[in-house]
Design a protein around this motif. Structure first.
Motif, mmCIF file in Angstrom:
data_model
loop_
_atom_site.group_PDB
_atom_site.id
_atom_site.type_symbol
_atom_site.label_atom_id
_atom_site.label_comp_id
_atom_site.label_asym_id
_atom_site.label_seq_id
_atom_site.Cartn_x
_atom_site.Cartn_y
_atom_site.Cartn_z
ATOM 1 N N LEU A 1 0.828 -1.224 0.000
ATOM 2 C CA LEU A 1 0.000 0.000 0.000
ATOM 3 C C LEU A 1 0.853 1.260 0.000
ATOM 4 C CD1 LEU A 1 -2.714 -1.079 2.611
ATOM 5 C CD2 LEU A 1 -2.865 -1.164 0.102
ATOM 6 N N GLY A 2 2.173 1.072 -0.056
ATOM 7 C CA GLY A 2 3.066 2.226 -0.047
ATOM 8 C C GLY A 2 3.307 2.816 1.325
ATOM 9 N N GLU A 3 3.004 2.051 2.377
ATOM 10 C CA GLU A 3 3.179 2.536 3.742
ATOM 11 C C GLU A 3 4.478 1.998 4.325
ATOM 12 O OE1 GLU A 3 -0.275 0.782 5.385
ATOM 13 O OE2 GLU A 3 -1.567 2.521 4.999
ATOM 14 N N LYS A 4 5.068 2.802 5.202
ATOM 15 C CA LYS A 4 6.277 2.386 5.899
ATOM 16 C C LYS A 4 5.888 1.506 7.080
ATOM 17 C CE LYS A 4 9.533 4.693 3.642
ATOM 18 N NZ LYS A 4 10.689 4.048 3.001
ATOM 19 N N VAL A 5 6.452 0.302 7.127
ATOM 20 C CA VAL A 5 6.171 -0.623 8.222
ATOM 21 C C VAL A 5 7.488 -1.205 8.712
ATOM 22 C CG1 VAL A 5 3.865 -1.205 7.392
ATOM 23 C CG2 VAL A 5 5.843 -2.539 6.611
ATOM 24 N N LEU A 6 7.425 -1.948 9.824
ATOM 25 C CA LEU A 6 8.619 -2.545 10.401
ATOM 26 C C LEU A 6 9.238 -3.539 9.421
ATOM 27 C CD1 LEU A 6 10.458 -2.889 12.905
ATOM 28 C CD2 LEU A 6 8.890 -4.689 13.666
ATOM 29 N N GLY A 7 10.548 -3.350 9.159
ATOM 30 C CA GLY A 7 11.225 -4.229 8.210
ATOM 31 C C GLY A 7 11.823 -5.451 8.859
ATOM 32 N N SER A 8 12.413 -5.292 10.011
ATOM 33 C CA SER A 8 13.010 -6.421 10.730
ATOM 34 C C SER A 8 13.158 -6.023 12.192
ATOM 35 C CB SER A 8 14.374 -6.799 10.130
ATOM 36 O OG SER A 8 15.265 -5.705 10.197
ATOM 37 N N LYS A 9 13.733 -6.885 12.979
ATOM 38 C CA LYS A 9 13.837 -6.649 14.420
ATOM 39 C C LYS A 9 14.753 -5.458 14.714
ATOM 40 C CE LYS A 9 14.955 -8.969 18.769
ATOM 41 N NZ LYS A 9 15.438 -10.224 19.403
ATOM 42 N N PRO A 10 14.343 -4.520 15.563
ATOM 43 C CA PRO A 10 15.197 -3.392 15.933
ATOM 44 C C PRO A 10 16.470 -3.871 16.618
ATOM 45 C CG PRO A 10 12.926 -2.985 16.559
ATOM 46 C CD PRO A 10 13.002 -4.433 16.167
ATOM 47 N N ALA A 11 17.551 -3.147 16.402
ATOM 48 C CA ALA A 11 18.838 -3.489 16.999
ATOM 49 C C ALA A 11 19.426 -2.262 17.689
ATOM 50 C CB ALA A 11 19.790 -4.003 15.928
ATOM 51 N N PRO A 12 20.033 -2.455 18.867
ATOM 52 C CA PRO A 12 20.641 -1.308 19.544
ATOM 53 C C PRO A 12 21.876 -0.812 18.814
ATOM 54 C CG PRO A 12 21.093 -3.344 20.729
ATOM 55 C CD PRO A 12 20.130 -3.699 19.640
ATOM 56 N N ILE A 13 22.109 0.500 18.853
ATOM 57 C CA ILE A 13 23.290 1.120 18.261
ATOM 58 C C ILE A 13 24.306 1.327 19.371
ATOM 59 C CG2 ILE A 13 24.184 3.138 17.041
ATOM 60 C CD1 ILE A 13 21.406 3.549 15.889
ATOM 61 N N PRO A 14 25.446 0.624 19.299
ATOM 62 C CA PRO A 14 26.442 0.796 20.371
ATOM 63 C C PRO A 14 27.022 2.221 20.336
ATOM 64 C CG PRO A 14 26.864 -1.193 19.086
ATOM 65 C CD PRO A 14 25.855 -0.383 18.317
ATOM 66 N N PHE A 15 27.232 2.773 21.495
ATOM 67 C CA PHE A 15 27.845 4.105 21.573
ATOM 68 C C PHE A 15 28.509 4.267 22.929
ATOM 69 C CE2 PHE A 15 23.704 4.653 23.487
ATOM 70 C CZ PHE A 15 23.917 5.526 24.533
ATOM 71 N N ILE A 16 29.453 5.186 22.968
ATOM 72 C CA ILE A 16 30.140 5.551 24.212
ATOM 73 C C ILE A 16 29.963 7.051 24.408
ATOM 74 C CG2 ILE A 16 32.355 5.692 25.418
ATOM 75 C CD1 ILE A 16 33.277 3.267 23.853
#
Length: 244
Positions: free
Chosen positions: A34-49
């Motif tokens: 339908l042209g809508e943005k939906v979840l593509g795959s499992k979210p993943a944390p972005i490592p940062f310091i």
């Protein structure tokens, strides 16, 4: 993962970068049929310091010993309320911590501040005002947990005070006398109660009242007579000078 207070889309519009549960997450997106943005795959944390610096000021310590002040026989008064001036502005009367004071500008420094004479030194007084025809007279209210409000008239010259009788049990404030010294009129306000005085008894008839004041100079007494109800919603800021 709880609430999401802040998020943004990636530059190529194929993911959402979002903060949640104390971490930053990369949430992949895809476009459905339908042209809508939906979840593509499992979210993943972005490592940062993160390097965080906080500068904390020295904790403020109050040096005032509240217990010591509370146990003293005498205390300094900081709050002055219900200030009223006389006709020429040479004197003011006010209430401080349940005591009525008068301050006179034309007197010597040591005599400028005086306590207004009262009948009960241990009682609390409030709502003071000058009597228009005589600066030596002060009218104010006295409070009692048993008898509620009583009006008193104080003579600054003689140091005497006497009670204005004739009021029924109730909570009254802001007594003001008119300018006619021969047939004085008295205006005052009655309240139905508040958090300090309660609202169980003597709650009827709140509003503005006016009455006649019969004064007997020989016996130093005064009687409130012919009390009339005026309004249920009196003005909270009376004019500086009112003729009764």
């Amino acid at each position: 993962m709880g609430t999401y207070p802040s998020f943004a889309f990636s530059p190529d519009d194929n993911a959402v970068i979002i903060w949640a549960a104390g971490q930053i997450y990369h949430v992949p997106l895809r476009t459905n049929s339908l042209g809508e943005k939906v979840l593509g795959s499992k979210p993943a944390p972005i490592p940062f310091i993160a390097h965080v610096e906080k500068r904390v000021a020295e904790t403020r310590h109050v040096k005032t010993d509240v217990l010591h002040l509370g146990l003293e026989d005498q205390q300094r008064i900081y709050a002055f309320t219900e200030l009223r001036a006389n006709e020429d502005g040479s004197q003011v009367v006010f209430q401080a911590s349940g005591t009525t004071y008068i301050y006179s500008l034309h007197k010597a420094e040591s005599e400028r501040l005086r306590r207004v004479p009262v009948l009960q030194k241990d009682a609390s007084y409030f709502s003071p005002s000058f009597v228009p025809w005589s600066d030596e007279l002060i009218i104010h209210a006295r409070w009692s947990d048993r008898t509620f409000t009583t009006f008193e008239l104080a003579n600054l010259t003689s140091g005497e005070a006497y009670e204005l009788v004739g009021l029924s049990l109730g909570r009254y404030y802001s007594p003001v006398l008119g300018e006619n010294s021969k047939k004085p009129k008295l205006a005052f306000i009655k309240t139905a109660g508040d958090t300090h005085t309660g609202n169980v008894v003597a709650t009827a008839g709140a509003g503005l009242y006016i009455a006649d004041l019969h004064m007997d100079p020989q016996s130093s007494s005064a009687t409130i007579q012919n009390i009339r109800f005026i309004s249920e919603s009196p003005a909270t800021s009376p004019p500086a000078r009112t003729k009764l």
